[in-house]
Scaffold this active site. Structure first.
Site, PDB file in Angstrom:
ATOM      1  N   CYS A 114      36.637 -67.685  74.683  1.00  0.00           N
ATOM      2  CA  CYS A 114      35.375 -67.627  73.709  1.00  0.00           C
ATOM      3  C   CYS A 114      34.480 -66.330  73.494  1.00  0.00           C
ATOM      4  O   CYS A 114      34.246 -66.139  72.564  1.00  0.00           O
ATOM      5  CB  CYS A 114      34.423 -69.058  73.757  1.00  0.00           C
ATOM      6  SG  CYS A 114      35.056 -70.503  73.919  1.00  0.00           S
ATOM      7  N   HIS A 255      28.567 -66.998  68.993  1.00  0.00           N
ATOM      8  CA  HIS A 255      29.865 -67.888  69.382  1.00  0.00           C
ATOM      9  C   HIS A 255      29.684 -69.077  68.920  1.00  0.00           C
ATOM     10  O   HIS A 255      28.460 -69.602  69.549  1.00  0.00           O
ATOM     11  CB  HIS A 255      30.809 -67.610  70.712  1.00  0.00           C
ATOM     12  CG  HIS A 255      31.264 -68.707  70.918  1.00  0.00           C
ATOM     13  ND1 HIS A 255      32.335 -69.200  70.362  1.00  0.00           N
ATOM     14  CD2 HIS A 255      32.003 -69.814  71.560  1.00  0.00           C
ATOM     15  CE1 HIS A 255      33.032 -70.097  70.540  1.00  0.00           C
ATOM     16  NE2 HIS A 255      32.537 -70.403  71.910  1.00  0.00           N
ATOM     17  N   ASN A 285      34.053 -75.066  66.824  1.00  0.00           N
ATOM     18  CA  ASN A 285      34.161 -74.309  67.764  1.00  0.00           C
ATOM     19  C   ASN A 285      36.206 -73.529  68.150  1.00  0.00           C
ATOM     20  O   ASN A 285      36.757 -74.328  67.670  1.00  0.00           O
ATOM     21  CB  ASN A 285      34.012 -74.273  69.750  1.00  0.00           C
ATOM     22  CG  ASN A 285      33.975 -73.900  70.278  1.00  0.00           C
ATOM     23  OD1 ASN A 285      35.352 -72.261  70.308  1.00  0.00           O
ATOM     24  ND2 ASN A 285      34.104 -73.651  72.103  1.00  0.00           N
TER      25      ASN A 285
END
Ligand code: COA
Length: 332
Positions: A114, A255, A285
């Protein structure tokens, strides 16, 4: 000396939506639980014949168009992904370059989960400042649905698909340059978030390989705690080192993993709601794609203007983390 400027942004979101309601028919969960613990309401899922490179190429096409450059001026392509079209080779960046008709460019993928977009941003900055490249196309693209176990309620509620891309260009004007980027990693937390099967680290006889899946596994609660602690320290450090106040940040683009993580970091920086960019409710996500997809959201809604300062922060498997102070510096 050449500096690196963030010229343009683009993104692509697949059309199919997987809602919390849909997931509650697949695993023992509910819209109420997912919303309360994560802030996610829905995520987008790529079609079976739609690959990470397809989504990356669509995002990149927009980023190049908006950069004001001709595609022939792009001299490097770096793609952040943990869900590449093919696990070993070729890289997704090379496939995207060919889909875009870029010709002879340097192209490679990086694996930082990520944090991938912050890592590729740092690579673009380094190549440009070293004078080795002039216009670098960076991409975060993920088909996480391909590596998600839809029988595991601890992970399948979190992840979605999509892509984002940006063009980073050389400039002599320090005022429009990326100010600073932090990147870090600590492998002692590797088992918090990993895909244990499918690589050379899998425990199987390589001469008699069994078909293995490549699903993500996560210790969510421990990951959550390390994420909040590490990110909070990192963003406070990068602001202090560059003598920038929280109030100077126009857009905090974290993020998009979990609304509670974002709020904890935002609170530590004493940010106002209007400074915090949130897309987690609609995209979930999307790992390396989440930051550029979020930047694209504020760009397309007219909220991102030339000269405005963004603070990016990310955290992911590895564990990896990073933050960046980035003015938006379009050519047109
Ligand atoms: N639906 C309903 N219940 C669920 C559930 C789901 N989807 N997932 C887990 N649970 C249950 C657990 O089984 C546990 O039940 P128990 O108390 O009976 O044992 C309970 O909910 C609490 O589980 P826990 O894992 O402690 O929940 P949490 O508050 O930590 O939330 C996450 C789980 C995954 C949402 C959260 O830990 C998280 O977001 N972690 C970070 C994830 C992340 O950011 N990962 C990527 C890094 S980029």
């Amino acid at each position: 000396m050449a500096y690196a400027a963030f010229r343009s942004i683009g993104a692509y979101v697949p059309s199919k939506i997987l809602s919390n309601e849909d997931l509650s028919k697949m695993v023992d969960t509910s819209d109420e639980w997912i919303t309360k613990r994560t802030g996610i309401k829905e995520r987008h899922i790529a079609a079976s014949d739609e690959f990470t490179s397809d989504m990356g190429a669509k995002a990149a096409t927009l980023a190049i168009e908006r950069s004001g450059l001709d595609k022939s001026e792009i001299d490097m392509v770096v793609c952040a992904t943990i869900s590449p079209d093919y696990f070993c080779m070729p890289s997704t960046a090379t496939i995207i370059s060919t889909k875009l008709g870029l010709g002879n460019v340097t192209a490679f993928d990086i694996s930082a989960a990520c944090t991938g977009f912050v890592y590729v941003l740092s690579i673009a900055k380094a190549f440009i400042e070293a004078g080795m490249k002039k216009n670098v196309l960076i991409i975060g693209a993920e088909k996480l649905s391909a590596i998600t176990d839809y029988s595991d309620r601890g992970t399948c509620i979190l992840f979605g698909d999509g892509a984002g891309a940006a063009v980073i260009s050389a400039t002599e004007n320090k005022e429009e340059a990326i100010i600073d980027i932090h990147t870090g990693a600590d492998g002692k937390f590797a088992d918090l978030l990993m895909t244990p099967d499918g690589g050379s680290g899998s425990a199987h006889d390589t001469l008699e390989q069994e078909a293995s899946s490549c699903f993500m596994q996560m210790k969510g609660n421990e990951t959550f705690k390390v994420a909040v602690k590490t990110l909070t320290k990192d963003v406070i450090d990068i602001l202090r080192e560059n003598n920038i106040q929280s109030a100077d940040i126009k857009h905090f683009v974290p993020h998009q993993a979990n609304l509670r993580i974002i709020k904890a970091v935002g609170d530590a920086l004493k940010l106002k709601d209007e400074q915090v960019v949130l897309t987690v409710a609609k995209y979930g996500n999307t790992s390396g794609a989440s930051i550029p997809m979020a930047i694209n959201d504020i760009y397309e809604s007219g909220k991102l203007q030339a000269g405005e300062l963004m603070l990016l922060d990310a955290f992911g498997g590895g564990l990896t983390w990073g933050s960046a102070l980035v003015p938006f510096s379009p050519l047109k």
